[in-house]
Motif scaffolding. Structure first.
Motif, PDB file in Angstrom:
ATOM      1  N   LEU A  20      29.991 -35.893 -31.955  1.00 53.04           N
ATOM      2  CA  LEU A  20      28.928 -34.954 -31.579  1.00 53.04           C
ATOM      3  C   LEU A  20      29.069 -34.503 -30.132  1.00 53.04           C
ATOM      4  N   ASP A  21      29.444 -35.435 -29.266  1.00 58.02           N
ATOM      5  CA  ASP A  21      29.644 -35.088 -27.860  1.00 58.02           C
ATOM      6  C   ASP A  21      30.727 -34.012 -27.718  1.00 58.02           C
ATOM      7  N   GLY A  22      31.826 -34.181 -28.453  1.00 58.91           N
ATOM      8  CA  GLY A  22      32.893 -33.193 -28.389  1.00 58.91           C
ATOM      9  C   GLY A  22      32.455 -31.833 -28.896  1.00 58.91           C
ATOM     10  N   LEU A  23      31.693 -31.813 -29.976  1.00 54.16           N
ATOM     11  CA  LEU A  23      31.224 -30.549 -30.533  1.00 54.16           C
ATOM     12  C   LEU A  23      30.251 -29.851 -29.579  1.00 54.16           C
ATOM     13  N   LYS A  24      29.392 -30.633 -28.950  1.00 53.54           N
ATOM     14  CA  LYS A  24      28.455 -30.047 -27.975  1.00 53.54           C
ATOM     15  C   LYS A  24      29.206 -29.484 -26.766  1.00 53.54           C
ATOM     16  N   TRP A  25      30.262 -30.189 -26.362  1.00 45.18           N
ATOM     17  CA  TRP A  25      31.089 -29.681 -25.262  1.00 45.18           C
ATOM     18  C   TRP A  25      31.729 -28.357 -25.647  1.00 45.18           C
ATOM     19  N   ALA A  26      32.242 -28.273 -26.885  1.00 49.08           N
ATOM     20  CA  ALA A  26      32.851 -27.021 -27.358  1.00 49.08           C
ATOM     21  C   ALA A  26      31.828 -25.886 -27.328  1.00 49.08           C
ATOM     22  N   GLU A  27      30.625 -26.166 -27.773  1.00 51.25           N
ATOM     23  CA  GLU A  27      29.575 -25.147 -27.759  1.00 51.25           C
ATOM     24  C   GLU A  27      29.261 -24.706 -26.338  1.00 51.25           C
ATOM     25  N   SER A  28      29.277 -25.651 -25.407  1.00 51.30           N
ATOM     26  CA  SER A  28      28.947 -25.312 -24.019  1.00 51.30           C
ATOM     27  C   SER A  28      29.987 -24.396 -23.385  1.00 51.30           C
ATOM     28  N   LEU A  29      31.224 -24.481 -23.878  1.00 52.69           N
ATOM     29  CA  LEU A  29      32.293 -23.623 -23.359  1.00 52.69           C
ATOM     30  C   LEU A  29      32.218 -22.206 -23.903  1.00 52.69           C
ATOM     31  N   GLY A  30      31.589 -22.058 -25.071  1.00 56.71           N
ATOM     32  CA  GLY A  30      31.552 -20.758 -25.720  1.00 56.71           C
ATOM     33  C   GLY A  30      32.117 -20.791 -27.123  1.00 56.71           C
ATOM     34  N   GLY A  31      32.397 -21.995 -27.630  1.00 56.62           N
ATOM     35  CA  GLY A  31      32.832 -22.123 -29.011  1.00 56.62           C
ATOM     36  C   GLY A  31      34.334 -22.040 -29.209  1.00 56.62           C
ATOM     37  N   LEU A  32      34.715 -21.686 -30.415  1.00 53.02           N
ATOM     38  CA  LEU A  32      36.115 -21.737 -30.831  1.00 53.02           C
ATOM     39  C   LEU A  32      37.025 -20.876 -29.967  1.00 53.02           C
ATOM     40  N   SER A  33      36.607 -19.669 -29.638  1.00 51.63           N
ATOM     41  CA  SER A  33      37.471 -18.775 -28.855  1.00 51.63           C
ATOM     42  C   SER A  33      37.805 -19.397 -27.507  1.00 51.63           C
ATOM     43  N   ALA A  34      36.844 -20.103 -26.915  1.00 51.39           N
ATOM     44  CA  ALA A  34      37.087 -20.746 -25.619  1.00 51.39           C
ATOM     45  C   ALA A  34      38.065 -21.911 -25.769  1.00 51.39           C
ATOM     46  N   LEU A  35      37.942 -22.661 -26.850  1.00 49.17           N
ATOM     47  CA  LEU A  35      38.870 -23.770 -27.089  1.00 49.17           C
ATOM     48  C   LEU A  35      40.294 -23.250 -27.281  1.00 49.17           C
ATOM     49  N   ILE A  36      40.428 -22.192 -28.073  1.00 51.40           N
ATOM     50  CA  ILE A  36      41.751 -21.608 -28.305  1.00 51.40           C
ATOM     51  C   ILE A  36      42.348 -21.104 -26.996  1.00 51.40           C
ATOM     52  N   LYS A  37      41.534 -20.441 -26.187  1.00 55.22           N
ATOM     53  CA  LYS A  37      42.031 -19.922 -24.909  1.00 55.22           C
ATOM     54  C   LYS A  37      42.514 -21.047 -24.007  1.00 55.22           C
ATOM     55  N   ARG A  38      41.792 -22.159 -23.970  1.00 56.56           N
ATOM     56  CA  ARG A  38      42.226 -23.280 -23.138  1.00 56.56           C
ATOM     57  C   ARG A  38      43.612 -23.778 -23.583  1.00 56.56           C
ATOM     58  N   SER A  39      43.799 -23.901 -24.875  1.00 57.19           N
ATOM     59  CA  SER A  39      45.094 -24.357 -25.372  1.00 57.19           C
ATOM     60  C   SER A  39      46.193 -23.340 -25.085  1.00 57.19           C
TER      61      SER A  39
ATOM     62  N   ARG B 110      27.361 -28.808 -37.100  1.00 56.29           N
ATOM     63  CA  ARG B 110      27.964 -28.287 -35.862  1.00 56.29           C
ATOM     64  C   ARG B 110      29.428 -27.929 -36.082  1.00 56.29           C
ATOM     65  N   THR B 111      30.131 -28.700 -36.907  1.00 57.19           N
ATOM     66  CA  THR B 111      31.520 -28.387 -37.225  1.00 57.19           C
ATOM     67  C   THR B 111      31.625 -27.028 -37.902  1.00 57.19           C
ATOM     68  N   LYS B 112      30.782 -26.798 -38.877  1.00 56.12           N
ATOM     69  CA  LYS B 112      30.778 -25.505 -39.567  1.00 56.12           C
ATOM     70  C   LYS B 112      30.543 -24.358 -38.585  1.00 56.12           C
ATOM     71  N   ALA B 113      29.588 -24.571 -37.685  1.00 55.47           N
ATOM     72  CA  ALA B 113      29.225 -23.510 -36.753  1.00 55.47           C
ATOM     73  C   ALA B 113      30.350 -23.217 -35.766  1.00 55.47           C
ATOM     74  N   VAL B 114      30.924 -24.257 -35.169  1.00 53.30           N
ATOM     75  CA  VAL B 114      31.981 -24.050 -34.173  1.00 53.30           C
ATOM     76  C   VAL B 114      33.221 -23.418 -34.809  1.00 53.30           C
ATOM     77  N   LEU B 115      33.584 -23.882 -35.993  1.00 59.76           N
ATOM     78  CA  LEU B 115      34.811 -23.390 -36.645  1.00 59.76           C
ATOM     79  C   LEU B 115      34.592 -22.112 -37.442  1.00 59.76           C
ATOM     80  N   GLY B 116      33.360 -21.699 -37.631  1.00 58.20           N
ATOM     81  CA  GLY B 116      33.097 -20.491 -38.404  1.00 58.20           C
ATOM     82  C   GLY B 116      33.452 -20.652 -39.871  1.00 58.20           C
ATOM     83  N   ILE B 117      33.193 -21.829 -40.411  1.00 62.29           N
ATOM     84  CA  ILE B 117      33.524 -22.105 -41.809  1.00 62.29           C
ATOM     85  C   ILE B 117      32.535 -21.375 -42.711  1.00 62.29           C
ATOM     86  N   PRO B 118      33.022 -20.694 -43.762  1.00 61.64           N
ATOM     87  CA  PRO B 118      32.124 -19.943 -44.648  1.00 61.64           C
ATOM     88  C   PRO B 118      31.021 -20.818 -45.242  1.00 61.64           C
TER      89      PRO B 118
END
Length: 388
Positions: free
Chosen positions: A258-277, A56-64
């Motif tokens: 895992l809970d935090g990563l699932k929450w990030a996914e529910s928001l729309g992923g990395l772009s949503a996290l960056i926008k919140r910050s 899930r970390t790889k997926a949310v962060l877009g790690i190669p």
């Protein structure tokens, strides 16, 4: 300073600490009900949970796909230390430091590892070193975001694509809140307890193929403790990067991650996290722009952190105080806000200039920051009476 009325509405969540950081909005221990407590991390359920964190970390962060991601001991500090002790010494190293944690890595490399070919490029709190002076024929170690100074690198453009050395990045208060160009990074470390608001004691280590090549082709001439060893028989210990951790992890903390990563996914992923910050930083910028009582420690908005927002107090009454009284007054402001349950843990880091530090990462709500700023104005007004 004019007497100000006491605000009547408090932030719903007054946890503005820069580490451990606030839990996600709506967090409840009920989220941990599926945790594998009392089970071995070597059992299938434990391995599956650890592997799920990695994937899930790889997926949310877009790690190669060809980068390795592992869970390691001792939070971000452990991840940084095992990287420095395992990989440095193969060539000269440029160390960048503009806040306390970067300075800590400089101390480790010069006074503990005692490397001879070390260049230190430093800058005072609130500024960056000259990034154009970095020599990428050497290894380079830096913090992406200065947690204790509120200063971040503007982007990764200054990192050479054709670098000969490794770029080793402490990104614990940057990852999940800032855009990390992975092709510029060879080693990246962070902990769950920052932007995702997870629990501490566990570090994350991300390695590029170039970093793996270094590990498999270079052996330091100093002994490595077990918790630093990433290779065996000259080959990467692949299990570390599939969930077979070096030592025993907390399965409760794993479930929390895992809970935090699932929450990030529910928001729309990395772009949503960056926008919140970014939205949170905008609240602070709007407020600072309207008051003469505080200023950003990072004067350049292009290098201003959108997570660990560091402020200096610039009120006339405050500037008239001695250095010692300024420190006392700043602590009193923090104590007043704490007593009112309006804001917890927002004092500047102990080694940083006197002031305030407010976490604005993705787990913080912009609405709470909007309610916080009048409380800071009021607290400054109240404390000024004691010191004027």
């Amino acid at each position: 300073m004019t007497n100000l009325p006491k605000p009547t509405q408090k932030p719903a969540n007054p946890n503005f600490s820069s580490g451990p950081c606030s839990k996600r909005p709506g967090y409840s221990l009920e989220a941990l009900k599926e945790s594998a407590l009392g089970r071995s991390h070597r059992a299938k359920i434990g391995k599956d949970k650890l592997a799920e964190v990695i994937e899930r970390t790889k997926a949310v962060l877009g790690i190669p796909a060809d980068y390795r991601v592992g869970i390691v001991p001792a939070s971000d500090t452990g991840a940084v230390e095992m990287s420095l002790w395992s990989m440095l010494g193969a060539r000269g190293v440029d160390m960048l430091a503009w806040e306390s944690f970067g300075k800590g890595w400089v101390n480790d490399v010069t006074n503990q590892l005692k490397l001879e070919d070390v260049r230190v490029l430093d800058a005072p709190y609130g500024e960056l070193p000259d990034l154009s002076a970095v020599d990428f024929s050497r290894d380079v170690v830096f913090t992406w975001n200065g947690t204790t100074s509120g200063v971040r690198v503007p982007n990764g453009d200054w990192i050479a694509d054709d670098r000969e050395g490794l770029s080793i990045v402490d990104a614990t208060s940057a990852v999940f809140a800032m855009d990390i160009p992975w092709q510029k990074v060879d080693v990246l470390t962070y902990s769950w307890q920052k932007v995702m608001g997870g629990e501490g004691a566990h570090g994350m280590l991300v390695l590029s193929p170039r970093a793996v090549e270094r590990l498999e082709s270079y052996t330091p001439n100093w002994p490595l403790p077990k918790i630093f060893r990433l290779t065996k028989g000259g080959k990467l210990i692949e299990g570390i990067f599939t969930g077979a951790t070096i030592n025993t992890p907390s399965m409760l903390c794993v479930e929390d991650a895992l809970d935090g990563l699932k929450w990030a996914e529910s928001l729309g992923g990395l772009s949503a996290l960056i926008k919140r910050s970014q939205d949170n930083l905008q609240v602070m910028e709007d407020w600072v722009g309207q008051t003469a009582e505080v200023e950003f420690l990072a004067a350049d908005e292009n290098t201003r952190s959108n997570t660990s927002v560091c402020l200096k107090i610039t009120a006339d009454w405050f500037k008239a105080l001695s250095e010692g009284d300024q420190a006392k007054a700043a602590k009193k402001v923090v104590a007043v806000l704490d007593a009112e349950e309006a804001a917890y843990d927002i004092g500047a880091y102990k080694e940083a200039p006197v002031g305030l530090r407010i976490w604005c990462g993705a787990t913080i709500e912009a609405s709470d920051l909007k309610l916080l700023t009048p409380w800071i104005d009021w607290a400054l007004s109240e404390v000024s009476k004691e010191f004027s």
